[in-house]
Design a protein around this motif. Structure first.
Motif, PDB file in Angstrom:
ATOM      1  N   VAL A  56       0.808  -1.225   0.000  1.00  0.00           N
ATOM      2  CA  VAL A  56       0.000   0.000   0.000  1.00  0.00           C
ATOM      3  C   VAL A  56       0.841   1.275   0.000  1.00  0.00           C
ATOM      4  O   VAL A  56       0.363   2.331  -0.439  1.00  0.00           O
ATOM      5  CB  VAL A  56      -0.977   0.033   1.195  1.00  0.00           C
ATOM      6  CG1 VAL A  56      -1.958  -1.110   1.118  1.00  0.00           C
ATOM      7  CG2 VAL A  56      -0.233   0.018   2.529  1.00  0.00           C
TER       8      VAL A  56
ATOM      9  N   GLU B 186       1.129   3.146  -3.332  1.00  0.00           N
ATOM     10  CA  GLU B 186      -0.155   3.706  -3.735  1.00  0.00           C
ATOM     11  C   GLU B 186      -0.461   4.989  -2.968  1.00  0.00           C
ATOM     12  O   GLU B 186      -0.995   5.955  -3.527  1.00  0.00           O
ATOM     13  CB  GLU B 186      -1.271   2.678  -3.503  1.00  0.00           C
ATOM     14  CG  GLU B 186      -1.074   1.363  -4.236  1.00  0.00           C
ATOM     15  CD  GLU B 186      -0.886   1.553  -5.728  1.00  0.00           C
ATOM     16  OE1 GLU B 186      -1.659   2.328  -6.323  1.00  0.00           O
ATOM     17  OE2 GLU B 186       0.040   0.939  -6.294  1.00  0.00           O
TER      18      GLU B 186
ATOM     19  N   LYS C 197       1.708   7.774  -4.425  1.00  0.00           N
ATOM     20  CA  LYS C 197       1.153   8.334  -5.668  1.00  0.00           C
ATOM     21  C   LYS C 197      -0.049   9.230  -5.381  1.00  0.00           C
ATOM     22  O   LYS C 197      -0.222  10.275  -6.021  1.00  0.00           O
ATOM     23  CB  LYS C 197       0.754   7.195  -6.607  1.00  0.00           C
ATOM     24  CG  LYS C 197       1.921   6.473  -7.247  1.00  0.00           C
ATOM     25  CD  LYS C 197       1.481   5.485  -8.300  1.00  0.00           C
ATOM     26  CE  LYS C 197       0.833   4.268  -7.706  1.00  0.00           C
ATOM     27  NZ  LYS C 197       0.519   3.227  -8.723  1.00  0.00           N
ATOM     28  N   ALA C 198      -0.854   8.834  -4.417  1.00  0.00           N
ATOM     29  CA  ALA C 198      -2.071   9.594  -4.117  1.00  0.00           C
ATOM     30  C   ALA C 198      -1.770  10.944  -3.484  1.00  0.00           C
ATOM     31  O   ALA C 198      -2.445  11.937  -3.756  1.00  0.00           O
ATOM     32  CB  ALA C 198      -2.982   8.776  -3.193  1.00  0.00           C
TER      33      ALA C 198
ATOM     34  N   GLU D   3      -7.883   6.636   0.572  1.00  0.00           N
ATOM     35  CA  GLU D   3      -6.922   6.269  -0.461  1.00  0.00           C
ATOM     36  C   GLU D   3      -6.531   4.798  -0.372  1.00  0.00           C
ATOM     37  O   GLU D   3      -6.280   4.155  -1.395  1.00  0.00           O
ATOM     38  CB  GLU D   3      -5.667   7.160  -0.383  1.00  0.00           C
ATOM     39  CG  GLU D   3      -5.928   8.615  -0.766  1.00  0.00           C
ATOM     40  CD  GLU D   3      -6.492   8.781  -2.180  1.00  0.00           C
ATOM     41  OE1 GLU D   3      -6.312   7.877  -3.014  1.00  0.00           O
ATOM     42  OE2 GLU D   3      -7.133   9.820  -2.447  1.00  0.00           O
TER      43      GLU D   3
ATOM     44  N   ARG E 182      -9.395   3.004  -1.922  1.00  0.00           N
ATOM     45  CA  ARG E 182      -9.350   3.170  -3.383  1.00  0.00           C
ATOM     46  C   ARG E 182      -8.305   2.229  -3.996  1.00  0.00           C
ATOM     47  O   ARG E 182      -8.562   1.551  -4.997  1.00  0.00           O
ATOM     48  CB  ARG E 182      -9.005   4.619  -3.726  1.00  0.00           C
ATOM     49  CG  ARG E 182      -9.121   4.936  -5.222  1.00  0.00           C
ATOM     50  CD  ARG E 182      -8.366   6.211  -5.546  1.00  0.00           C
ATOM     51  NE  ARG E 182      -8.904   7.372  -4.854  1.00  0.00           N
ATOM     52  CZ  ARG E 182      -9.889   8.128  -5.315  1.00  0.00           C
ATOM     53  NH1 ARG E 182     -10.474   7.829  -6.451  1.00  0.00           N
ATOM     54  NH2 ARG E 182     -10.282   9.192  -4.643  1.00  0.00           N
ATOM     55  N   ALA E 183      -7.114   2.169  -3.359  1.00  0.00           N
ATOM     56  CA  ALA E 183      -6.040   1.313  -3.877  1.00  0.00           C
ATOM     57  C   ALA E 183      -6.438  -0.158  -3.834  1.00  0.00           C
ATOM     58  O   ALA E 183      -6.200  -0.915  -4.788  1.00  0.00           O
ATOM     59  CB  ALA E 183      -4.761   1.534  -3.073  1.00  0.00           C
TER      60      ALA E 183
ATOM     61  N   ASP F 241      -8.539  -1.586  -6.645  1.00  0.00           N
ATOM     62  CA  ASP F 241      -7.931  -1.770  -7.953  1.00  0.00           C
ATOM     63  C   ASP F 241      -7.799  -3.271  -8.237  1.00  0.00           C
ATOM     64  O   ASP F 241      -7.230  -4.005  -7.432  1.00  0.00           O
ATOM     65  CB  ASP F 241      -6.547  -1.117  -7.990  1.00  0.00           C
ATOM     66  CG  ASP F 241      -5.900  -1.234  -9.346  1.00  0.00           C
ATOM     67  OD1 ASP F 241      -5.254  -2.279  -9.598  1.00  0.00           O
ATOM     68  OD2 ASP F 241      -6.013  -0.298 -10.146  1.00  0.00           O
TER      69      ASP F 241
ATOM     70  N   ILE G  39      -4.258  -4.949  -7.799  1.00  0.00           N
ATOM     71  CA  ILE G  39      -3.795  -5.060  -6.415  1.00  0.00           C
ATOM     72  C   ILE G  39      -4.622  -6.098  -5.664  1.00  0.00           C
ATOM     73  O   ILE G  39      -4.087  -6.933  -4.924  1.00  0.00           O
ATOM     74  CB  ILE G  39      -3.866  -3.693  -5.709  1.00  0.00           C
ATOM     75  CG1 ILE G  39      -2.902  -2.710  -6.380  1.00  0.00           C
ATOM     76  CG2 ILE G  39      -3.536  -3.829  -4.215  1.00  0.00           C
ATOM     77  CD1 ILE G  39      -2.963  -1.307  -5.820  1.00  0.00           C
TER      78      ILE G  39
END
Length: 339
Positions: free
Chosen positions: A61, A64, A67-68, A287, A290-291, A294, A297
């Motif tokens: 995580v 991710e 990036k967020a 976040e 959200r990750a 995906d 993931i």
């Protein structure tokens, strides 16, 4: 999703879909408008050495989140005392959102019942953010050693152990971890005695298990999976109430040993020091959810035997409260103590 995933998801009370919908409703501009955090790197303290499930999930995580939020989320491994060393570090850190803990069922569900005194309060010193994943544990032995001892099933193992009390040793990632407690629960319900050997994490324990120095381990499934697939370790049973989709042919402990009601699964989640602003906590949770939604993931975690999380801080708080009650009972019944 098979019955194993449904059972663990129900236990955690996951509401990933709702979390993702909420996250989707926030524009990038709106999210950043909540404040300037983070303006520098954020550290995630993993209270175990590299290579174990806690570390694996944190590293899944962290990129991710980086990036967020536009800042690196850096993993810092601080193992020792069944996760207590790393948990204490975070408990005593600033509550500005720049230090997080990858907590476990051990640090926030078991240790308060197992240790006479903790250097932190798992309830008062932390604010839960979200569960990253739940996993079953798996009973594993060195494949060649199991063959040489004539142990081909859980029932064989129990018979061997009963005939030779104290001759087998049981490795764990540390006193108070779910790996330790799954083994203690097994010993108690099966009526056998094994010597517990705690390590400073799952990875070093697995090395000795693979070498044959240790006899058995009730490891978190993700950290043992590669060794099971390579044939180095033999998986006898999973500790969850239902089989794992990652190992569908491996029975549960209850099925394999007729130990009614046996269940000792694990969870791993992010927590922050008490007093961390709620907007930061909520942004991180959204976040992570959200990750974990995906597909790439999610599929990667599920292939390792992990069930993606993403629940809200409020749901995570309720989970921790319930885990204190459950594991206090297990510790009492098993007679386990911190080594």
């Amino acid at each position: 999703m098979n019955t194993a995933h449904l059972a663990l998801s129900r236990r955690l009370g996951l509401s990933l879909s709702a979390a993702v919908l909420l996250a989707a409703g926030l524009s990038a501009t709106g999210a950043w408008a909540q404040g300037s955090w983070p303006s520098r790197p954020v550290r995630i303290v993993v209270p175990f050495p590299p290579g174990g499930t806690t570390d694996i999930l944190a590293r899944a995580v962290a990129p991710e989140l980086g990036k967020a939020f536009g800042q690196p989320f850096v993993i810092e491994n601080r193992g020792g005392a069944g996760g207590n060393v790393g948990a204490e570090i975070v408990a005593k850190s600033g509550n500005d959102g720049y230090t997080l803990l990858m907590g476990t069922v051990g640090t926030h569900g078991i240790n308060r019942a197992l240790y006479d005194k903790l250097p932190y309060d798992p309830i008062k010193d932390f604010v839960p953010i979200t569960v990253v994943a739940a996993v079953p544990n798996v009973m594993v032995m060195n494949t060649e050693k199991a063959r040489s001892l004539g142990i081909n099933s859980v029932q064989d193992f129990i018979s061997y152990a009963k005939a030779r009390p104290g001759k087998l040793n049981m490795a764990s990632s540390g006193s108070g971890t779910s790996i330790h407690m799954a083994g203690e629960l097994f010993k108690s319900q099966a009526g056998i005695f094994m010597v517990h050997v705690p390590y400073r994490g799952s990875s070093p324990a697995l090395l000795d298990l693979i070498s044959g120095t240790m006899d058995v381990m009730f490891d978190n499934l993700p950290s043992s999976m590669q060794h099971i697939r390579s044939g180095k370790l033999k998986a006898f049973a999973v500790t969850s109430s239902q089989r794992s989709s990652a190992l569908p042919d491996v029975p549960t402990i209850e099925e394999a040993a007729k130990l009614k009601g046996f269940e000792a699964s694990s969870w791993f989640g992010l927590l922050a020091p008490a007093g961390t602003p709620s907007d930061i906590v909520n942004r991180i949770q959204r976040e992570v959810a959200r990750a974990l939604s995906d597909p790439s993931i999610k599929e990667k975690l599920q292939a390792q035997g992990a069930i993606p999380g993403g629940i809200t801080p409020q749901e995570f708080t309720r989970l921790i409260d319930s885990e204190h009650v459950k594991w206090a009972q297990v510790v009492k019944i098993s007679g386990a103590k911190a080594d």
